[in-house]
Design a protein around this motif. Sequence first.
Motif, PDB file in Angstrom:
ATOM      1  N   VAL A   1       4.979  -2.591  -7.852  1.00 52.05           N
ATOM      2  CA  VAL A   1       4.280  -1.719  -6.901  1.00 52.05           C
ATOM      3  C   VAL A   1       3.058  -2.417  -6.338  1.00 52.05           C
ATOM      4  N   GLN A   2       2.287  -3.076  -7.198  1.00 51.46           N
ATOM      5  CA  GLN A   2       1.085  -3.768  -6.736  1.00 51.46           C
ATOM      6  C   GLN A   2       1.423  -4.906  -5.778  1.00 51.46           C
ATOM      7  N   LEU A   3       2.455  -5.666  -6.093  1.00 50.00           N
ATOM      8  CA  LEU A   3       2.847  -6.771  -5.221  1.00 50.00           C
ATOM      9  C   LEU A   3       3.370  -6.248  -3.884  1.00 50.00           C
ATOM     10  N   ALA A   4       4.108  -5.139  -3.905  1.00 44.71           N
ATOM     11  CA  ALA A   4       4.599  -4.551  -2.656  1.00 44.71           C
ATOM     12  C   ALA A   4       3.443  -4.074  -1.788  1.00 44.71           C
ATOM     13  N   GLN A   5       2.418  -3.479  -2.382  1.00 43.41           N
ATOM     14  CA  GLN A   5       1.274  -2.993  -1.613  1.00 43.41           C
ATOM     15  C   GLN A   5       0.486  -4.145  -0.984  1.00 43.41           C
ATOM     16  N   THR A   6       0.220  -5.170  -1.762  1.00 42.16           N
ATOM     17  CA  THR A   6      -0.539  -6.294  -1.209  1.00 42.16           C
ATOM     18  C   THR A   6       0.241  -7.014  -0.106  1.00 42.16           C
TER      19      THR A   6
END
Length: 317
Positions: A114-119
């Motif tokens: 999720v964090q990688l998708a957001q960034t």
Amino acid sequence: MIELISQAVLGLLSIYVLFKFIQSIQLVPTQRAYVVERLGNYHKTLGPGFHALVPFFDKVQYKQDLREETIEVEPQECFTRDNVKVEVDGVIYLAVIDPVNASYGITNYRFAAVQLAQTTTRSIIGKMDLDDTFEDRAIINKEVVNVLSEMEKAWGIRVLRYEIKNIYTPKTIQNAMERQMTAERNRRATIAKSEGIMQSTINDAEGEKEEIINKSEGEMQRQINEAEGVAEEIESIAEATAVSIEEIAEALSHDKGKEAMQMRLAEQYISQLSKLASDKNDVIIPKDVTNYDAIMSGLSLDKISIVPVESDLKKGT
């Protein structure tokens, strides 16, 4: 008393040992994988089915679900290249393909994805204008999947797809976009109306031209038909005249033919005299009534071409 305590402790130990033996029996469901540690080290991965572990030594440390799962990506603020703030959320579809790496390669692969998708989403949207973010969602989705795919081996997962759910814009931007869309629709309506009028004018002109052409072709065909009719009539009269002349010539070649023809001419001569006097009170007589033979001789076939009828007639009262 001591015996009772020792018996109680022994009973508890027996129950604990029995519990451990029961706990060592593992039934793994389909599309599941259990990661087993022996004395704190990775030992093996259990697939679907029945398994018996060594009590007190083996322990199921991680249970991984191998089915595809959906992870919500919470809304986040992003700035486009033209400095417009938008909120973007999405959904990640992924599955565990390596239970060992999913267990030991990262502490929480869901949170990391999720964090990688957001960034990645913030980085891509920062390179695009506002209008492009609405039109090129497929490009954003593809780029996020490509970045997450680079971590598949390390994290033991496979990102199947990523979809942007919504792109929220400020109210002022929405109003400006609505006005822009209204102006664009009005422009298209005006263009469509003008094109319709132009096409209607063209169609009317084409119709008038076709009508004029059809009328001229009809008039031309009528004149042609009349000319052909007159020509056929003349041809028929000529053929009939030729036939009658041939018949007359043939009749004259027989005996008494000339006498019959002369008698016919005399009858017509007298008939014409009767017609001239039928509608009037006048009486028409020849110059010399007493000389009948001379009058009849003037109607002979040898002189018929040069005898003027009117010169032999005289009007009297």
